[in-house]
Design an enzyme around this catalytic site. Structure first.
Site, short mmCIF file in Angstrom:
data_model
loop_
_atom_site.label_atom_id
_atom_site.label_comp_id
_atom_site.label_asym_id
_atom_site.label_seq_id
_atom_site.Cartn_x
_atom_site.Cartn_y
_atom_site.Cartn_z
N HIS A 34 0.83 -1.20 0.00
CA HIS A 34 0.00 0.00 0.00
C HIS A 34 0.87 1.26 0.00
CE1 HIS A 34 -3.01 2.73 2.31
NE2 HIS A 34 -3.18 2.86 1.01
N GLU A 37 2.12 1.91 -3.41
CA GLU A 37 1.08 2.54 -4.23
C GLU A 37 1.13 4.07 -4.07
OE1 GLU A 37 -3.16 3.93 -3.30
OE2 GLU A 37 -3.06 1.76 -2.98
N HIS A 38 1.34 4.53 -2.84
CA HIS A 38 1.45 5.96 -2.59
C HIS A 38 2.72 6.55 -3.20
CE1 HIS A 38 -1.65 7.13 0.57
NE2 HIS A 38 -1.89 5.84 0.36
N GLU A 108 4.68 10.41 2.91
CA GLU A 108 3.70 9.42 2.46
C GLU A 108 3.39 8.39 3.52
OE1 GLU A 108 1.85 9.67 -0.17
OE2 GLU A 108 2.90 11.56 -0.55
N GLU A 115 -4.84 7.59 6.55
CA GLU A 115 -5.88 6.68 6.08
C GLU A 115 -6.27 5.69 7.18
OE1 GLU A 115 -5.65 4.65 2.35
OE2 GLU A 115 -4.41 6.23 1.45
#
Length: 363
Positions: A34, A37-38, A108, A115
């Site tokens: 994840h 992905e950022h 990030e 999140e």
């Protein structure tokens, strides 16, 4: 895959799916897929300005997003047609020479942690993580997959692990052209679109990686027939009953989960929900397949309960299992299967007709 739409369409789009996800996170670095992905869309060697890709997309009438699932990571965007070629070039560079700058690492990680903090306020997310926690510890389904400050910074730092170095290693080990699938939607003819894609993506390296596989079931008998009571964030009552089942993808022509889900979830007279509603015990009911992969799947029945229904949970469970027993005894009904098949076909045709009418209206 290349899709040619009406030549007058005002939007183009692209989506890249990479067949690796959070199940491939290294031990002790939960959320790394994840986090990648950022970081991937931060900048590239050809376009080094910070966040210039997102700015370009937004400035030209488009949107961009990405998500990480258990076995896939997907990146996608849409944009005005006259800006598509450059947008696609910017997009391609993330899979050729991404920068993943050291300066952006902590920023990030904080975004990922943000999140996570938001997810902590979501009952559905909390219940999903609880279900994972109650599975086999040696199965990747058990993992915490989104990551946070603790898993991506504090713990690795305490062990002398450099998160960015591990990130680059993860990218090198898993991102290969042969396990990527690109879909492009544009106004040009197929030959021109294919030529553009081949030109822009030809330098994506192919290291002939195998798609990661994770055989085995997340739950054993020790993880079944368990009752868990949860205090929610939002006020309300919900009863969920979850069974491990064979993934429906292996029986897509028969669609067993769709068949059973429609019967259990039916709301008409004589249905389970109708009875619960008359009794004043429920305000909603859903039944169907959820949270599946090619190796495992779960069938879920979720019932939104009233305060009175909460006090009659055992009675509601009894009615649910009585209905399941009736379905077992009656077997598959051909007319019900045919009716569900016709509904699915009608829905598909409606979608196709809507798309055709939309294309005609553009003219």
């Amino acid at each position: 895959m290349y899709r040619h739409d009406n030549p007058e369409t005002d939007k183009c789009a692209a989506s890249m799916n990479v067949s690796v996800g959070s199940f491939s996170d290294p031990e002790g670095l939960e959320g790394l897929a994840h986090f990648l992905e950022h970081m991937l869309f931060y900048a590239s060697e050809k376009y080094p300005e910070e966040d210039s890709y997102s700015k370009y997309i937004t400035e030209h009438g488009g949107s961009t997003n990405a998500y990480t699932s258990t076995e896939d990571t997907n990146y996608h965007f849409d944009i005005n047609t006259d800006s598509f070629d450059e947008a696609l070039d910017r997009f391609a560079q993330f899979f050729i020479k991404p920068l993943m700058s050291a300066d952006a690492t902590m920023r990030e990680i904080k975004a990922v942690d943000s999140e996570h903090q938001k997810n902590l306020l979501s009952d559905s997310w909390r219940l999903g993580q609880l279900q994972k926690h109650l599975s086999r510890e040696d199965h990747p389904y058990h993992k915490f997959n989104t990551g946070n400050m603790d898993t991506l910074h504090a713990r690795p730092e305490a062990k002398g692990v450099n998160t960015r170095s591990e990130l680059m290693k993860f990218y090198d080990e898993h991102y290969s052209a042969n396990i990527m699938h690109l879909v492009v939607y544009g106004k040009e003819n197929l030959d021109k679109t294919q030529g553009l894609v081949e030109e822009l993506f030809q330098d994506v390296r192919n290291t002939n990686k195998d798609i990661p596989r994770f055989p085995g079931q997340p739950c054993t008998l020790d993880h079944l027939q368990v009752l868990v009571k949860v205090v929610p964030i939002m006020q309300g009552h919900e009863l969920s009953v979850i069974w491990p089942v064979t993934p429906s993808i292996y029986h897509y022509e028969e669609a067993p989960c769709r068949y059973i889900g429609d019967l259990i979830g039916h709301e008409g007279e004589g249905s389970l929900f109708h009875a619960l509603k008359i009794l004043g015990w429920a305000t909603g009911l859903y039944a169907g397949e959820a949270d599946w992969s090619m190796e495992y799947s779960f069938f879920n029945v979720s019932i939104d309960l009233t305060d009175a229904g909460h006090e009659h949970m055992q009675d509601i469970l009894g009615l649910l299992f009585k209905q399941i027993k009736v379905l077992q005894q009656s077997g598959v009904s051909q007319w019900i299967f045919d009716e569900l098949s016709a509904i699915c076909e009608a829905f598909y045709n409606k979608v196709m007709i809507t798309h055709t009418l939309y294309s005609k209206n553009i003219n």
